[in-house]
Design a protein around this motif. Structure first.
Motif, short mmCIF file in Angstrom:
data_model
loop_
_atom_site.label_atom_id
_atom_site.label_comp_id
_atom_site.label_asym_id
_atom_site.label_seq_id
_atom_site.Cartn_x
_atom_site.Cartn_y
_atom_site.Cartn_z
N LEU A 116 -2.46 -5.05 -9.52
CA LEU A 116 -1.09 -4.62 -8.88
C LEU A 116 -0.19 -4.81 -10.25
CD1 LEU A 116 -0.63 -6.38 -5.66
CD2 LEU A 116 -1.25 -4.08 -6.13
N ASP A 117 -0.34 -5.73 -11.15
CA ASP A 117 0.54 -5.81 -12.21
C ASP A 117 0.52 -4.44 -13.08
OD1 ASP A 117 2.43 -6.60 -13.91
OD2 ASP A 117 0.96 -7.79 -15.24
N ARG A 118 -0.67 -3.94 -13.32
CA ARG A 118 -1.36 -2.68 -14.06
C ARG A 118 -0.69 -1.24 -13.37
NH1 ARG A 118 -7.39 -1.47 -16.41
NH2 ARG A 118 -6.65 -3.47 -17.69
N PHE A 119 -0.73 -1.38 -12.10
CA PHE A 119 -0.43 -0.39 -11.24
C PHE A 119 1.12 -0.25 -11.68
CE2 PHE A 119 1.60 1.08 -7.36
CZ PHE A 119 1.41 2.52 -7.43
N HIS A 179 -9.43 8.73 -6.59
CA HIS A 179 -9.46 9.89 -7.65
C HIS A 179 -8.19 10.03 -8.67
CE1 HIS A 179 -10.31 13.64 -9.66
NE2 HIS A 179 -9.04 13.93 -9.08
N ARG A 180 -7.16 9.78 -7.93
CA ARG A 180 -5.78 9.81 -8.80
C ARG A 180 -5.25 8.86 -9.13
NH1 ARG A 180 -3.15 14.61 -7.55
NH2 ARG A 180 -4.29 16.12 -6.04
N ILE A 181 -5.43 7.24 -8.62
CA ILE A 181 -4.66 6.19 -9.11
C ILE A 181 -6.01 5.15 -9.46
CG2 ILE A 181 -3.42 4.25 -8.58
CD1 ILE A 181 -1.74 6.34 -6.69
N ILE A 182 -7.01 4.68 -8.45
CA ILE A 182 -7.50 3.49 -8.70
C ILE A 182 -8.51 3.77 -10.00
CG2 ILE A 182 -9.38 2.15 -7.92
CD1 ILE A 182 -8.32 2.64 -5.04
N ARG A 183 -9.19 4.99 -9.92
CA ARG A 183 -10.14 5.08 -11.14
C ARG A 183 -9.49 5.17 -12.53
NH1 ARG A 183 -14.51 8.75 -7.73
NH2 ARG A 183 -15.47 7.16 -6.77
N PRO A 184 -8.37 6.27 -12.37
CA PRO A 184 -7.70 6.53 -13.62
C PRO A 184 -7.00 5.28 -14.52
CG PRO A 184 -7.11 8.22 -12.25
CD PRO A 184 -8.02 7.18 -11.29
N LEU A 228 1.68 8.01 -14.11
CA LEU A 228 1.25 8.51 -12.95
C LEU A 228 1.99 9.88 -12.47
CD1 LEU A 228 0.67 5.01 -11.00
CD2 LEU A 228 -1.10 6.78 -11.93
N LEU A 229 2.98 10.00 -12.97
CA LEU A 229 3.66 11.29 -12.55
C LEU A 229 4.73 12.18 -13.55
CD1 LEU A 229 5.74 9.38 -9.48
CD2 LEU A 229 3.84 11.09 -9.26
N PRO A 230 4.76 13.19 -13.41
CA PRO A 230 5.36 14.11 -14.31
C PRO A 230 6.95 13.78 -14.42
CG PRO A 230 4.94 15.51 -12.74
CD PRO A 230 4.00 14.06 -12.52
N PRO A 231 7.72 14.02 -15.25
CA PRO A 231 9.21 13.69 -15.24
C PRO A 231 10.04 13.91 -14.13
CG PRO A 231 8.68 14.49 -17.48
CD PRO A 231 7.43 14.75 -16.54
N ALA A 232 10.12 15.20 -13.50
CA ALA A 232 10.65 15.40 -12.18
C ALA A 232 10.38 14.58 -11.12
CB ALA A 232 10.43 16.93 -11.97
N GLN A 233 9.19 14.19 -10.72
CA GLN A 233 8.81 13.32 -10.00
C GLN A 233 8.99 11.87 -10.25
OE1 GLN A 233 6.90 16.21 -10.70
NE2 GLN A 233 8.07 17.07 -9.09
N GLN A 234 9.13 11.51 -11.47
CA GLN A 234 9.26 10.36 -12.00
C GLN A 234 10.64 9.89 -11.66
OE1 GLN A 234 7.19 8.02 -12.86
NE2 GLN A 234 8.55 6.44 -13.51
N THR A 256 0.87 -1.20 -0.04
CA THR A 256 0.06 0.26 0.05
C THR A 256 0.94 1.14 -0.04
OG1 THR A 256 -1.95 -1.14 1.16
CG2 THR A 256 -1.97 1.31 1.33
N LYS A 257 2.10 1.27 0.83
CA LYS A 257 3.03 2.30 0.81
C LYS A 257 3.28 2.92 -0.64
CE LYS A 257 5.24 1.31 5.07
NZ LYS A 257 4.75 0.09 5.30
N ILE A 258 3.25 2.10 -1.54
CA ILE A 258 3.95 2.67 -2.98
C ILE A 258 2.64 3.64 -3.45
CG2 ILE A 258 4.71 2.09 -5.17
CD1 ILE A 258 6.56 1.35 -2.53
N PHE A 259 1.39 2.93 -3.10
CA PHE A 259 0.25 3.94 -3.73
C PHE A 259 0.21 5.08 -2.90
CE2 PHE A 259 -1.13 -0.28 -4.71
CZ PHE A 259 -1.90 -0.26 -5.85
N THR A 260 0.47 5.34 -1.57
CA THR A 260 0.40 6.29 -0.85
C THR A 260 1.64 7.20 -1.18
OG1 THR A 260 -0.51 5.33 1.01
CG2 THR A 260 0.74 7.40 1.47
N GLN A 261 2.78 6.85 -1.41
CA GLN A 261 3.79 7.82 -1.91
C GLN A 261 3.57 8.29 -2.93
OE1 GLN A 261 6.83 5.60 1.19
NE2 GLN A 261 7.77 6.90 -0.38
N THR A 262 2.93 7.70 -4.15
CA THR A 262 2.80 8.04 -5.45
C THR A 262 1.74 9.14 -5.44
OG1 THR A 262 3.29 5.92 -6.64
CG2 THR A 262 1.84 7.46 -7.83
#
Length: 372
Positions: free
Chosen positions: A263-266, A208-213, A275-281, A83-89
């Protein structure tokens, strides 16, 4: 939630034994020109798992799944600290929107929760586990099997209890940024910061940010009072007692339920920068220059291995680094890992019997799945 990999990531125990099929390797001089053995399939890896250690298993390698025991490929499972990876994203998305600052002190967001002695701890230090926050406190009451998490504890209550317990022990925290100590308290603080800056629940932002998109139709964060898990799922036991329906593991730290396909898709979307722009990626794979509290983490040789994005850098016997995260709940050992270029990726969910720690077998799964 502590990692389910051993303190030393690269050690003799990692050598792939007869229990798993051999992976492709450089040909020896006397076999030069011979065809290299094929990489093991997900079914090969599952079939090699000892039934004395696992009652069930689900492994999805490069998009192809296989199972052992009464587990089906689309089974739901509690993903624990993955779960932490979702949170930090989610946090890094808010950093990209300039709503959270990596270099902003945590106390700027949570002034009544974080003591003044931690005034130099920034959001970035929460993300890379170098905050020096105390270990999560055990609080009085009946243990629900998750160790320090009890049904009545809220995220704010757990932070308050943990800081109070550290003060009672007269603990002096390390210099922020100097030591990487894998610590679930960081994730609780991050979840609370998300709520503070957005005005929405963490669950709302996650959806809103991860699961639905991403269309993760089988992924959720249950409410704190919801012990159920959707079907199909494995029935899991600890010390002979069924714990399939249990009080959810806490919130932004380890409370999610998902499937191997989701999880594979995420994982694929995260690695591909969807999920993130280049600077945060870039931060997803950026590991701090810090020592490691090796008794508390899975980092090897005293070096940090968790990135700002929360991923664990795991070194295979051939020297190649792969990235991912482990997570466990009573009755489940789970995780996902991939090569940086997604040449190979694996998602696994195991149901341990408790007869063995299972750590060696998890390492073998990673080696067999991710080495060419």
């Amino acid at each position: 939630m502590r990692s389910r990999l051993a303190p030393a990531l690269v050690a003799p125990a990692l050598v792939l034994g007869a229990a798993l099929p051999a992976t492709a390797a450089e040909p020896r001089p006397d076999t030069a020109g011979a065809t290299a053995p094929a990489s093991p399939s997900a079914q090969d890896i599952v079939d090699a798992l000892p039934k004395s250690v696992y009652t069930g298993a689900l492994i999805r390698r490069d998009g192809v799944g296989a199972t052992m025991g009464p587990v089906v490929p689309d089974a739901y499972f509690r993903i624990g600290s993955t779960t932490k990876i979702f949170t930090q994203t989610v946090v890094l998305q808010l950093v990209a929107e300039r709503r959270i600052g990596l270099d902003t002190p945590v106390r700027a967001y949570l002034p009544t929760l974080v003591p003044a002695m931690y005034e130099r701890v920034t959001v970035g230090r929460l993300l890379d586990h170098t905050s020096g926050f105390p270990r999560p406190a055990r609080t009085p009451g009946p243990d629900d099997g998750a160790g320090w998490w009890l049904r009545s504890v809220t995220p704010t209550g757990l932070l308050s209890a943990s800081f109070a317990a550290a003060a009672d022990r007269s603990e002096t925290p390390p210099e922020p940024g100097s030591v990487q100590q894998y610590n679930g308290l960081n994730a609780f603080a991050l979840g609370l910061i998300v709520e503070k800056v957005t005005g929405h629940s963490f669950t709302h932002e996650l959806r809103h940010r991860i699961i639905r998109p991403l269309g993760l139709r089988h992924t959720s964060l249950p409410a704190a009072d919801d012990p159920t898990i959707p079907s199909p799922h494995a029935r899991v036991y600890v010390d002979g007692d069924e714990v399939t329906e249990q009080s959810p593991y806490p919130w932004a730290e380890g409370g999610m339920i998902s499937t191997a396909a989701d999880l594979d898709r995420f994982l694929t979307a995260l690695f591909r920068g969807r999920l993130l722009p280049p600077a945060q990626q870039k931060l997803v794979f950026a590991v701090p220059h810090a020592s490691s509290a090796t008794t508390n983490t899975s980092c090897a040789d005293g070096k940090a291995c968790f990135s700002i994005g929360g991923l664990m850098r795991y070194k295979l016997p051939n020297g190649q680094s792969v990235w991912g995260k482990t997570g466990s709940r009573p009755g489940w050992d789970n995780g996902f890992f991939a090569t940086r270029d997604l040449g190979h990726r694996v998602v696994y969910s195991l149901n341990p019997t408790g007869a063995d720690s299972g750590i060696t077998y998890i390492q073998r799964i990673l080696i067999a799945s991710l080495m060419d």
